[in-house]
Design an enzyme around this catalytic site. Structure first.
Site, short mmCIF file in Angstrom:
data_model
loop_
_atom_site.label_atom_id
_atom_site.label_comp_id
_atom_site.label_asym_id
_atom_site.label_seq_id
_atom_site.Cartn_x
_atom_site.Cartn_y
_atom_site.Cartn_z
CG PHE A 136 -0.04 -3.88 -3.80
CD1 PHE A 136 1.15 -3.80 -4.51
CD2 PHE A 136 -0.72 -2.71 -3.51
CE1 PHE A 136 1.65 -2.56 -4.92
CE2 PHE A 136 -0.22 -1.47 -3.90
CZ PHE A 136 0.96 -1.39 -4.61
CG ASP A 222 -3.47 -3.20 3.33
OD1 ASP A 222 -4.31 -2.26 3.29
OD2 ASP A 222 -2.47 -3.25 2.59
CE LYS A 251 -5.97 1.32 -4.06
NZ LYS A 251 -5.03 0.39 -3.45
#
Ligand SMILES: *Cc1c(COP(=O)(O)O)cnc(C)c1O
Length: 393
Positions: A136, A222, A251
């Site tokens: 993702f 990532d 995040k």
């Protein structure tokens, strides 16, 4: 509790929530009725220092009264400082690596930056980015094209060109894909977070590094979900003894302030010149004040060590639960896998009992508590989950 909040003006991109929060503090959230919840979701690995950490709240409040925003046409004193801290953390925390950072407002934008940078760096040799099924990378179109959960592409075609996917943790498939024409980059999560907390064999990312070195493709890691201590090191790639060419992060970076970043080795970053990429908000003072305070507290509180130690405690506690066949993950990004597809009902019942956990798959609960969580809070959360499991028919 159900609230009387009228959501009719919001696009319906998420299911109607079962609870609406009005306040947070540390590991706790509160709904409008004052009911307290122990938060083992952390806004999906965002509030790693807990909700409304006083040092971050004070820094944002002070900056809001000093200088909130100036265009990137002008300088501010914070962004260069924060970028050098990130560059130092990429090297493990001691010394700067010498790379460079572009600031964005989200994880998907950090990915967009990485993809554009890889294309520009390739100098037209190709445009293909290889990523993994189950991975993702965000919801903007290019990040979505890179996302290997193909069902999320449905109805949004055509996807931007230049993306292909391989099975995760399969070295041979990666070798094959990268030997294809025009491959300029490999984009991988070190642990697939949204994919269900899937940890590849310890050699997978090292093999990916080797494959990239041999082919000249860039290795983009990532770390949007895994970064900033979550898995027990500043970045998950660090325990593998390799350095990627490009690292995306977001995040936890602002502990709740929306901010992302794309780091690249100097030689790669040099492919961007003035005008090649930009953002109105990226690197603006308010966001940077949040990041500076967040990283400062993270270093002072030794969050990597905390995540390792408390993560081991949580892992062992989860393994004592009835019906748990496996616990996956690293540090405080963990998943409990059940023998049956009960994760949804377990999460819902735990929520009613005041504990938030995320059913990332039908049989898998994801737990990502704040990195400063105490063993007592771990005991409380696991105790509630145990009670829920015992009460299931
Ligand atoms: C959450 C996530 C993203 C997307 O971040 P947004 O801020 O939602 O755009 C990208 N990559 C990974 C690994 C993520 O977990």
């Amino acid at each position: 509790m159900t609230t009387a909040v009228d959501r009719s003006a919001l696009m319906h991109t998420y299911r109607d929530p079962s609870v609406t929060f009005v306040k947070g503090s540390g590991t706790r959230l509160y709904d409008a009725a004052g009911k307290e919840y122990l938060d083992f979701v952390s806004g999906l690995a965002v509030t790693s220092l807990g909700h409304c950490h006083p040092a971050v709240a004070d820094a944002v409040a002070l900056q809001a009264r000093t200088l909130e925003h100036v265009s990137n046409l002008y300088g501010n004193t914070l962004a260069p400082d924060v970028a050098s801290t990130i560059d130092r953390l990429i090297g493990g925390g001691e010394e700067r690596v010498g790379g460079q950072v572009f600031f964005s407002n989200s994880g998907a934008e950090a990915i967009e930056c990485a993809i554009k940078l890889a294309r520009r760096y390739s100098g037209g040799r190709g445009a293909n980015v290889v990523s993994a099924f189950g991975g993702f990378h965000g919801r903007t179109l290019a990040a979505l094209a890179a996302t290997g959960q193909i069902e999320k592409h449905a109805g949004f075609e055509p996807m931007p060109a230049g993306f292909s996917h391989v099975p995760y943790d399969d070295v041979d498939a990666l070798v094959d894909a990268v030997s294809g024409p025009g491959v300029i980059a490999v984009l991988l999560e070190p642990i697939q977070g949204e994919g269900g907390v899937v940890v590849p064999s310890s050699d997978y990312l090292r093999a990916a590094r080797r494959i990239c070195d041999e082919s000249g493709a860039l290795m983009i890691v990532d770390e949007v979900q895994t970064g900033f201590g979550r898995t027990g090191s500043w970045f998950a790639f660090q325990r593998l003894g390799l350095v990627p060419d490009v690292v995306t992060m977001a995040k936890a970076l602002g502990n709740g302030f929306p901010v992302g970043a794309c780091w690249a080795k100097a030689e790669v970053a040099a492919a961007f010149g003035p005008g090649d990429h930009g953002s109105t908000f990226g690197g603006q003072p308010l966001a940077m004040a949040a990041v500076r305070a967040t990283l400062d507290v993270m270093e002072r509180e030794n969050v990597c060590e905390r995540a390792r130690v408390t993560g081991e405690y949580l892992r062992r506690s989860l393994l004592t639960l009835p019906g748990v066949k496996e616990v996956r993950g690293e540090g405080l990004l963990l998943a409990a896998v059940f023998n049956n597809p009960i994760a949804g009902v377990v999460a819902a019942n735990a929520e009613s009992a005041g504990v938030l956990v995320n059913p990332v798959r039908r049989d898998t609960l994801r737990l990502a508590p704040p990195l400063l969580v105490s063993n007592d809070d771990v005991d409380a959360a696991v105790g509630v989950i145990r009670g829920v499991l015992r009460s299931l028919p």
